[in-house]
Design a protein around this motif. Structure first.
Motif, PDB file in Angstrom:
ATOM      1  N   GLY A 200       0.796  -1.223   0.000  1.00  0.00           N
ATOM      2  CA  GLY A 200       0.000   0.000   0.000  1.00  0.00           C
ATOM      3  C   GLY A 200       0.823   1.263   0.000  1.00  0.00           C
ATOM      4  N   THR A 201       2.144   1.131   0.014  1.00  0.00           N
ATOM      5  CA  THR A 201       3.009   2.304   0.035  1.00  0.00           C
ATOM      6  C   THR A 201       3.969   2.274  -1.154  1.00  0.00           C
ATOM      7  OG1 THR A 201       4.798   1.317   1.354  1.00  0.00           O
ATOM      8  CG2 THR A 201       2.937   2.292   2.552  1.00  0.00           C
ATOM      9  N   PHE A 202       4.589   3.433  -1.398  1.00  0.00           N
ATOM     10  CA  PHE A 202       5.549   3.594  -2.483  1.00  0.00           C
ATOM     11  C   PHE A 202       6.861   4.149  -1.921  1.00  0.00           C
ATOM     12  CE2 PHE A 202       1.411   3.660  -4.379  1.00  0.00           C
ATOM     13  CZ  PHE A 202       1.561   3.059  -5.618  1.00  0.00           C
ATOM     14  N   GLU A 203       7.937   3.867  -2.623  1.00  0.00           N
ATOM     15  CA  GLU A 203       9.237   4.422  -2.271  1.00  0.00           C
ATOM     16  C   GLU A 203       9.787   5.162  -3.486  1.00  0.00           C
ATOM     17  OE1 GLU A 203      13.777   3.063  -1.010  1.00  0.00           O
ATOM     18  OE2 GLU A 203      12.130   1.614  -0.940  1.00  0.00           O
ATOM     19  N   GLU A 204      10.091   6.453  -3.291  1.00  0.00           N
ATOM     20  CA  GLU A 204      10.643   7.206  -4.411  1.00  0.00           C
ATOM     21  C   GLU A 204      12.081   6.785  -4.686  1.00  0.00           C
ATOM     22  OE1 GLU A 204      11.205  11.727  -6.179  1.00  0.00           O
ATOM     23  OE2 GLU A 204      10.424  11.462  -4.127  1.00  0.00           O
ATOM     24  N   ILE A 205      12.392   6.612  -5.949  1.00  0.00           N
ATOM     25  CA  ILE A 205      13.745   6.248  -6.367  1.00  0.00           C
ATOM     26  C   ILE A 205      14.457   7.526  -6.793  1.00  0.00           C
ATOM     27  CG2 ILE A 205      15.132   4.932  -8.008  1.00  0.00           C
ATOM     28  CD1 ILE A 205      12.865   2.929  -8.165  1.00  0.00           C
ATOM     29  N   ILE A 206      15.416   7.939  -5.999  1.00  0.00           N
ATOM     30  CA  ILE A 206      16.142   9.172  -6.280  1.00  0.00           C
ATOM     31  C   ILE A 206      16.902   9.024  -7.592  1.00  0.00           C
ATOM     32  CG2 ILE A 206      17.820  10.833  -5.418  1.00  0.00           C
ATOM     33  CD1 ILE A 206      15.213  10.574  -3.791  1.00  0.00           C
ATOM     34  N   GLY A 207      16.743   9.994  -8.462  1.00  0.00           N
ATOM     35  CA  GLY A 207      17.346   9.918  -9.787  1.00  0.00           C
ATOM     36  C   GLY A 207      16.481   9.205 -10.797  1.00  0.00           C
ATOM     37  N   ALA A 208      15.425   8.537 -10.341  1.00  0.00           N
ATOM     38  CA  ALA A 208      14.420   7.906 -11.198  1.00  0.00           C
ATOM     39  C   ALA A 208      15.018   6.954 -12.228  1.00  0.00           C
ATOM     40  CB  ALA A 208      13.578   8.972 -11.896  1.00  0.00           C
ATOM     41  N   LEU A 209      16.138   6.305 -11.864  1.00  0.00           N
ATOM     42  CA  LEU A 209      16.775   5.312 -12.740  1.00  0.00           C
ATOM     43  C   LEU A 209      17.087   5.886 -14.124  1.00  0.00           C
ATOM     44  CD1 LEU A 209      14.702   2.089 -11.902  1.00  0.00           C
ATOM     45  CD2 LEU A 209      16.778   2.956 -10.799  1.00  0.00           C
ATOM     46  N   ASN A 210      17.360   7.184 -14.159  1.00  0.00           N
ATOM     47  CA  ASN A 210      17.769   7.890 -15.379  1.00  0.00           C
ATOM     48  C   ASN A 210      16.598   8.309 -16.257  1.00  0.00           C
ATOM     49  OD1 ASN A 210      19.907   9.064 -16.912  1.00  0.00           O
ATOM     50  ND2 ASN A 210      19.684   7.456 -18.443  1.00  0.00           N
ATOM     51  N   ILE A 211      15.373   8.206 -15.772  1.00  0.00           N
ATOM     52  CA  ILE A 211      14.247   8.735 -16.553  1.00  0.00           C
ATOM     53  C   ILE A 211      13.686   9.997 -15.894  1.00  0.00           C
ATOM     54  CG2 ILE A 211      13.605   6.581 -17.689  1.00  0.00           C
ATOM     55  CD1 ILE A 211      11.484   6.128 -15.575  1.00  0.00           C
ATOM     56  N   ASN A 212      14.556  10.707 -15.169  1.00  0.00           N
ATOM     57  CA  ASN A 212      14.149  11.962 -14.521  1.00  0.00           C
ATOM     58  C   ASN A 212      14.234  13.104 -15.525  1.00  0.00           C
ATOM     59  OD1 ASN A 212      16.918  11.605 -14.583  1.00  0.00           O
ATOM     60  ND2 ASN A 212      17.301  12.877 -12.785  1.00  0.00           N
ATOM     61  N   ASP A 213      13.582  12.901 -16.628  1.00  0.00           N
ATOM     62  CA  ASP A 213      13.532  13.853 -17.735  1.00  0.00           C
ATOM     63  C   ASP A 213      12.964  15.174 -17.231  1.00  0.00           C
ATOM     64  OD1 ASP A 213      12.928  15.028 -20.362  1.00  0.00           O
ATOM     65  OD2 ASP A 213      13.282  12.999 -21.102  1.00  0.00           O
ATOM     66  N   GLY A 214      13.569  16.291 -17.625  1.00  0.00           N
ATOM     67  CA  GLY A 214      13.101  17.588 -17.131  1.00  0.00           C
ATOM     68  C   GLY A 214      12.793  18.564 -18.233  1.00  0.00           C
ATOM     69  N   ASN A 215      12.185  18.108 -19.311  1.00  0.00           N
ATOM     70  CA  ASN A 215      11.971  18.947 -20.486  1.00  0.00           C
ATOM     71  C   ASN A 215      10.507  19.266 -20.737  1.00  0.00           C
ATOM     72  OD1 ASN A 215      14.741  19.116 -21.317  1.00  0.00           O
ATOM     73  ND2 ASN A 215      14.575  16.983 -21.952  1.00  0.00           N
ATOM     74  N   ARG A 216       9.745  19.463 -19.681  1.00  0.00           N
ATOM     75  CA  ARG A 216       8.320  19.834 -19.780  1.00  0.00           C
ATOM     76  C   ARG A 216       7.519  18.701 -20.415  1.00  0.00           C
ATOM     77  NH1 ARG A 216       5.624  24.725 -18.999  1.00  0.00           N
ATOM     78  NH2 ARG A 216       3.701  24.960 -20.177  1.00  0.00           N
ATOM     79  N   THR A 217       7.343  17.639 -19.662  1.00  0.00           N
ATOM     80  CA  THR A 217       6.696  16.425 -20.157  1.00  0.00           C
ATOM     81  C   THR A 217       5.177  16.551 -20.097  1.00  0.00           C
ATOM     82  OG1 THR A 217       8.563  15.080 -19.429  1.00  0.00           O
ATOM     83  CG2 THR A 217       6.484  13.936 -19.836  1.00  0.00           C
TER      84      THR A 217
END
Length: 618
Positions: free
Chosen positions: A194-211
């Motif tokens: 029932g819970t989630f854990e954030e993956i810091i760096g998002a395994l390289n899909i931390n795209d920051g180009n206005r998705t």
């Protein structure tokens, strides 16, 4: 009164054929008058799911402006589908107080349905400027905000434009990808409690180009879902999944370059070759909307010009759909820009009419609303077997277009329920085999500012039944179902077979590329012995014999399939008391062609008895 007389003339056959084909296959939609929809405007995302498990699809539509209890246009709404009538149940369901901030500047954008806790009820995640909310479906037609309990920490200074539910690590539950307009995207791993854990760096899909949207697709056919991220600023990016441990940017290697202005996206298989295709909308008249065709090797081919689908104007929502159930997927594009007025665009796929391209049938479709459209979804809201269209508008009430196409082509809708896989079976691949053709679907539900839980829809053309349906569950077994009746909605539960509908038999195999060698070990030395039936010799070269031990009268039906479910031979005959109870097959198809060596599946029925098994042709 002047009465003009007209001379009748003979119409050439070729022209008559064209006219008949034109009118028979024209898609036609009619806007539905709905009180629940008429009270809404300034809307962005929309999505559908059967939240109350009553068998039809309900609708959630996002209101853009910050919530004001006294202003009905600011209410995001849950609409229950009651026999094709949409009823507003927003307050009763627990959405009477909606997300807002003190400055009334908290705009609302997206809604994504998914069963994140695998309890059978679809939950919903809402994406806002300055916030994200996860609502758990309590199973009694109400929802509870569990964002904090689920350990999803909202970004309070970010514009969360949407989200994607997907099982990127193949562990049987849905993980969460949140994307943003000014900040890096985030990845949350489902902890199955029932819970989630954030993956810091998002395994390289931390795209920051206005998705604005993202699509899960297994482009290299290795069983792991890759990710295409569609961005407004800069390059849209494609990431290859490294068995759930990380992602690698391979945008150029896979020829998925789309530079700037990316908005909506959709996955389909427009040419029925088994390799999934991607279409992207760009919010710029100067930029073509690209159609990327999937290939066996992996890299995509940009076929926009050849297919004639590039001009979608200021595109937002988009969906592949087989609107006329003829067996090929058409394409719908929603337009929206405050001071520019373009019709929503409908591209008809002409492959079933003999041409390898699309054509613009916007006017013929009558789904050509000219207001500022945003979100788009296609679903069978009235349960009549064809796909209807829902469009959210920013300056008008949403459009609900009822499909009124005057055709009689066959269809099938398939609900999947995962057991080892995630409950929604997101990531499943389905193939319907009909009269030598194969029709492919990928179940994922994702679109711009929305994600839906809905059946896989197959338009089947002019057929009498489905020879077989193949399901590749995510990270699990393969299943095949044979001789399925047309024009119905069915439900298949992983490892338990079909729960609803008219079908013949079911097989399942462990997922492996070496199917033939696995199945060969299961065949006895020289015969298959079933109750009341002996099949021998097996393996065979010249012919194989079916010996019936108990005499029954009635219609005898024999079908032979390839190991992936394509029918190659069928026989049907009346059996009486004077008939011999021996049937032989010489390994040839119905048109007399000797089949190649390999494994085949037989299905036999007589009276109220059924048999099935595997054959090896040497």
């Amino acid at each position: 009164m002047n009465i003009k007389k007209f001379k009748l003339c003979r119409v050439p056959a070729v022209v008559l054929f064209f006219l008949i084909s034109f009118f028979a296959y024209t898609q036609q939609f009619t806007e539905v008058e709905s009180r629940a929809l008429s009270e809404m405007k300034i809307n962005y995302g929309n999505a559908v799911a059967d939240y109350d498990l009553d068998g039809d699809l309900d609708v959630f539509i996002v209101a853009y402006n910050s919530f004001d209890a006294n202003d009905e246009t600011t209410w995001s709404r849950l609409l229950e589908n009651i026999n094709g009538r949409l009823e507003d149940v927003t307050k009763d369901a627990g959405f009477g107080i909606q997300h807002s901030n003190a400055e009334k500047q908290d705009l609302k954008l997206g809604a994504s349905w998914a069963d994140y806790d695998n309890d059978g009820y679809p939950d919903i995640l809402l994406s806002h400027q300055n916030g994200t909310q996860l609502y758990k479906n309590m199973g009694d037609k109400t929802f509870k905000d569990v964002t904090q309990a689920a350990k999803i920490e909202p970004c309070l200074s970010c514009n969360n434009s949407g989200s994607l539910w997907w099982d990127y690590d193949n562990d049987g539950d849905l993980d969460l990808y949140l994307f943003y307009l000014e900040d890096e995207n985030r990845l949350f791993n489902n902890q199955a409690d029932g819970t989630f854990e954030e993956i810091i760096g998002a395994l390289n899909i931390n795209d920051g180009n206005r998705t604005w949207s993202s699509l899960p697709i297994d482009a290299n056919h290795d069983g792991w879902l890759d990710l295409y991220v569609v961005n407004d600023f800069g390059l849209s990016n494609f990431y290859l999944n490294q068995e759930g441990q990380s992602f690698v940017n391979v945008t150029d290697a896979y020829n998925l370059r789309n530079t700037g202005c990316g908005m909506g996206s959709t996955i389909g298989d427009f040419n029925n070759d088994g390799y999934y295709d991607i279409y992207v909308t760009n919010i710029a008249e100067s930029k073509s909307n690209p159609l990327f065709m999937g290939t066996a090797e992996g890299p995509f081919v940009n076929v926009t010009n050849q297919e004639g689908v590039g001009n979608g104007h200021y595109g937002w929502g988009t969906r592949f759909l087989d609107a006329d159930n003829d067996g090929d997927q058409d394409l719908y594009v929603v337009n929206g820009e405050a001071d520019l007025h373009y019709e929503n665009v409908f591209f008809k796929n002409l492959r079933k009419e003999g041409e390898q391209k699309f054509t613009d049938w916007t006017n013929e479709s009558a789904a050509n609303g000219i207001h500022n459209g945003m979100g788009a979804e296609v679903f069978d809201y009235d349960e009549d077997g064809d796909l209807d269209i829902l469009v959210s508008n920013t300056n008008k009430a949403p459009y609900l277009y009822k499909n009124t196409t005057a055709i009689s082509d066959a269809w099938l809708q398939v609900n999947l329920e995962g057991i080892t896989s995630n409950k929604n079976a997101f990531g499943s691949k389905l193939i319907a085999y009909v009269e030598g053709d194969s029709i492919h679907r990928l179940l994922h539900g994702a679109t711009i500012m929305g994600q839906s839980v809905k059946p896989a829809h197959f338009g089947l053309g002019n057929v009498n039944k489905i020879d077989s349906l193949f399901i590749q569950w995510p990270n699990s077994i393969q299943e095949k179902i044979y001789d399925i009746a047309i024009n119905q909605k069915i439900k298949i539960v992983e490892k338990q077979g079909m729960q609803e509908g008219d079908f013949y038999n079911l097989e399942e195999e462990e997922a492996t590329p070496e199917i033939d060698s696995v199945l060969f070990d299961e065949i006895p030395n020289d015969k298959v012995l079933e109750k009341d039936l002996i099949v021998h010799p097996n393996p065979f070269k010249e012919h194989i014999t079916f010996n019936f031990l108990n005499k029954e009268t009635g219609v005898l039906r024999l079908s032979i399939y390839t190991i992936v479910g394509a029918k190659v031979f069928s026989l049907e005959q009346e059996i009486g008391t004077s008939n011999d109870w021996v049937l032989q097959w010489n390994g040839e198809s119905n048109n007399g062609v000797k089949l190649t060596s390999g494994l085949y599946v037989y299905k036999v029925s007589l009276a109220n008895k059924k048999w099935s098994g595997k054959l090896l042709l040497n």
